[in-house]
Scaffold this motif. Sequence first.
Motif, PDB file in Angstrom:
ATOM      1  N   LEU A   3       0.801  -1.219   0.000  1.00 53.10           N
ATOM      2  CA  LEU A   3       0.000   0.000   0.000  1.00 53.10           C
ATOM      3  C   LEU A   3       0.834   1.269   0.000  1.00 53.10           C
ATOM      4  N   ARG A   4       2.042   1.212   0.591  1.00 47.49           N
ATOM      5  CA  ARG A   4       2.818   2.444   0.704  1.00 47.49           C
ATOM      6  C   ARG A   4       4.286   2.149   0.954  1.00 47.49           C
ATOM      7  N   ILE A   5       5.078   3.182   0.772  1.00 50.09           N
ATOM      8  CA  ILE A   5       6.498   3.139   1.103  1.00 50.09           C
ATOM      9  C   ILE A   5       6.697   4.115   2.253  1.00 50.09           C
ATOM     10  N   MET A   6       7.172   3.638   3.355  1.00 50.13           N
ATOM     11  CA  MET A   6       7.520   4.509   4.485  1.00 50.13           C
ATOM     12  C   MET A   6       9.026   4.689   4.456  1.00 50.13           C
ATOM     13  N   ILE A   7       9.471   5.919   4.388  1.00 60.43           N
ATOM     14  CA  ILE A   7      10.906   6.201   4.355  1.00 60.43           C
ATOM     15  C   ILE A   7      11.271   6.909   5.652  1.00 60.43           C
ATOM     16  N   HIS A   8      12.081   6.265   6.444  1.00 62.82           N
ATOM     17  CA  HIS A   8      12.625   6.898   7.646  1.00 62.82           C
ATOM     18  C   HIS A   8      14.023   7.357   7.270  1.00 62.82           C
ATOM     19  N   TRP A   9      14.318   8.628   7.485  1.00 62.74           N
ATOM     20  CA  TRP A   9      15.632   9.101   7.077  1.00 62.74           C
ATOM     21  C   TRP A   9      16.197  10.048   8.115  1.00 62.74           C
ATOM     22  N   GLN A  10      17.502  10.199   8.058  1.00 62.54           N
ATOM     23  CA  GLN A  10      18.195  11.079   8.983  1.00 62.54           C
ATOM     24  C   GLN A  10      19.397  11.680   8.269  1.00 62.54           C
ATOM     25  N   LEU A  11      19.917  12.758   8.811  1.00 54.40           N
ATOM     26  CA  LEU A  11      21.007  13.458   8.146  1.00 54.40           C
ATOM     27  C   LEU A  11      22.369  12.851   8.432  1.00 54.40           C
ATOM     28  N   ASP A  12      22.475  12.036   9.446  1.00 54.01           N
ATOM     29  CA  ASP A  12      23.737  11.313   9.673  1.00 54.01           C
ATOM     30  C   ASP A  12      23.418   9.954  10.264  1.00 54.01           C
TER      31      ASP A  12
ATOM     32  N   ALA B 234       3.530  -3.893  -7.040  1.00 54.33           N
ATOM     33  CA  ALA B 234       2.639  -2.861  -6.498  1.00 54.33           C
ATOM     34  C   ALA B 234       2.461  -1.717  -7.489  1.00 54.33           C
ATOM     35  N   VAL B 235       3.525  -1.359  -8.194  1.00 52.43           N
ATOM     36  CA  VAL B 235       3.436  -0.294  -9.192  1.00 52.43           C
ATOM     37  C   VAL B 235       2.518  -0.724 -10.333  1.00 52.43           C
ATOM     38  N   LYS B 236       2.677  -1.967 -10.798  1.00 55.62           N
ATOM     39  CA  LYS B 236       1.826  -2.466 -11.882  1.00 55.62           C
ATOM     40  C   LYS B 236       0.355  -2.467 -11.454  1.00 55.62           C
ATOM     41  N   GLU B 237       0.100  -2.897 -10.223  1.00 55.71           N
ATOM     42  CA  GLU B 237      -1.269  -2.912  -9.698  1.00 55.71           C
ATOM     43  C   GLU B 237      -1.841  -1.494  -9.610  1.00 55.71           C
TER      44      GLU B 237
ATOM     45  N   VAL C 224       2.444   6.482  -7.265  1.00 52.71           N
ATOM     46  CA  VAL C 224       3.575   6.055  -8.089  1.00 52.71           C
ATOM     47  C   VAL C 224       3.064   5.728  -9.490  1.00 52.71           C
ATOM     48  N   ARG C 225       3.602   6.423 -10.480  1.00 50.16           N
ATOM     49  CA  ARG C 225       3.146   6.226 -11.860  1.00 50.16           C
ATOM     50  C   ARG C 225       3.960   5.190 -12.616  1.00 50.16           C
ATOM     51  N   ASN C 226       5.272   5.102 -12.326  1.00 50.33           N
ATOM     52  CA  ASN C 226       6.093   4.198 -13.119  1.00 50.33           C
ATOM     53  C   ASN C 226       7.454   3.998 -12.462  1.00 50.33           C
ATOM     54  N   VAL C 227       8.107   2.897 -12.822  1.00 56.32           N
ATOM     55  CA  VAL C 227       9.508   2.687 -12.457  1.00 56.32           C
ATOM     56  C   VAL C 227      10.311   3.269 -13.613  1.00 56.32           C
ATOM     57  N   THR C 228      11.065   4.334 -13.371  1.00 60.68           N
ATOM     58  CA  THR C 228      11.766   4.998 -14.474  1.00 60.68           C
ATOM     59  C   THR C 228      13.162   4.437 -14.693  1.00 60.68           C
ATOM     60  N   GLU C 229      13.775   3.889 -13.652  1.00 57.56           N
ATOM     61  CA  GLU C 229      15.115   3.347 -13.816  1.00 57.56           C
ATOM     62  C   GLU C 229      15.372   2.312 -12.740  1.00 57.56           C
ATOM     63  N   LEU C 230      16.095   1.271 -13.111  1.00 56.48           N
ATOM     64  CA  LEU C 230      16.460   0.203 -12.186  1.00 56.48           C
ATOM     65  C   LEU C 230      17.939  -0.098 -12.404  1.00 56.48           C
ATOM     66  N   ILE C 231      18.754   0.124 -11.384  1.00 54.75           N
ATOM     67  CA  ILE C 231      20.204  -0.043 -11.500  1.00 54.75           C
ATOM     68  C   ILE C 231      20.653  -1.160 -10.577  1.00 54.75           C
ATOM     69  N   LYS C 232      21.283  -2.187 -11.155  1.00 58.63           N
ATOM     70  CA  LYS C 232      21.819  -3.275 -10.336  1.00 58.63           C
ATOM     71  C   LYS C 232      23.186  -2.868  -9.801  1.00 58.63           C
ATOM     72  N   LEU C 233      23.361  -2.978  -8.494  1.00 58.94           N
ATOM     73  CA  LEU C 233      24.609  -2.595  -7.840  1.00 58.94           C
ATOM     74  C   LEU C 233      25.548  -3.797  -7.754  1.00 58.94           C
TER      75      LEU C 233
ATOM     76  N   ARG D 192      -5.111   0.202 -11.547  1.00 57.69           N
ATOM     77  CA  ARG D 192      -6.182   0.932 -10.842  1.00 57.69           C
ATOM     78  C   ARG D 192      -6.349   2.335 -11.417  1.00 57.69           C
ATOM     79  N   PHE D 193      -5.222   3.002 -11.687  1.00 53.88           N
ATOM     80  CA  PHE D 193      -5.251   4.356 -12.238  1.00 53.88           C
ATOM     81  C   PHE D 193      -5.917   4.357 -13.612  1.00 53.88           C
ATOM     82  N   GLN D 194      -5.583   3.373 -14.457  1.00 48.82           N
ATOM     83  CA  GLN D 194      -6.178   3.279 -15.788  1.00 48.82           C
ATOM     84  C   GLN D 194      -7.676   3.006 -15.688  1.00 48.82           C
ATOM     85  N   ALA D 195      -8.069   2.163 -14.739  1.00 45.71           N
ATOM     86  CA  ALA D 195      -9.488   1.858 -14.559  1.00 45.71           C
ATOM     87  C   ALA D 195     -10.258   3.108 -14.116  1.00 45.71           C
ATOM     88  N   ARG D 196      -9.678   3.885 -13.193  1.00 41.18           N
ATOM     89  CA  ARG D 196     -10.321   5.128 -12.755  1.00 41.18           C
ATOM     90  C   ARG D 196     -10.447   6.122 -13.905  1.00 41.18           C
TER      91      ARG D 196
END
Length: 104
Positions: free
Chosen positions: A14-23, A85-88, A43-52, A92-96
């Motif tokens: 359903l969502r992405i929770m991002i916990h972040w801090q400056l250090d 989740a993005v595809k789903e 979220v509309r699309n995955v624009t880039e996927l980089i394998k590390l 939903r967006f297209q159906a709406r």
Amino acid sequence: MHKGIWPIYKITTLRIMIHWQLDRHSMARKGRAKTQEVPFEDVRNVTELIKLPNGEFDMMLALATRTVLRLQQLPVRAVQGIQGAVKESQLRFQARTAQMLKRV
């Protein structure tokens, strides 16, 4: 997100929770840690996927607000879950959109 931010993600269908801090050490201090929530319906699309080199992925997501969200160092299972989740959410967006066009 810019350099110097250390994100920790909690990702559900359903969502992405991002916990972040400056250090690295400020997560323990409540006043310095921040939380951002991004629902997958934004979220509309995955624009880039980089394998590390370590086998994880960086992923760029295009949001409805026309911003790009960069998720860093995700394990393979998280990437697969996000793609599903993005595809789903796209379906939903297209159906709406189709329903709104029928009303007009």
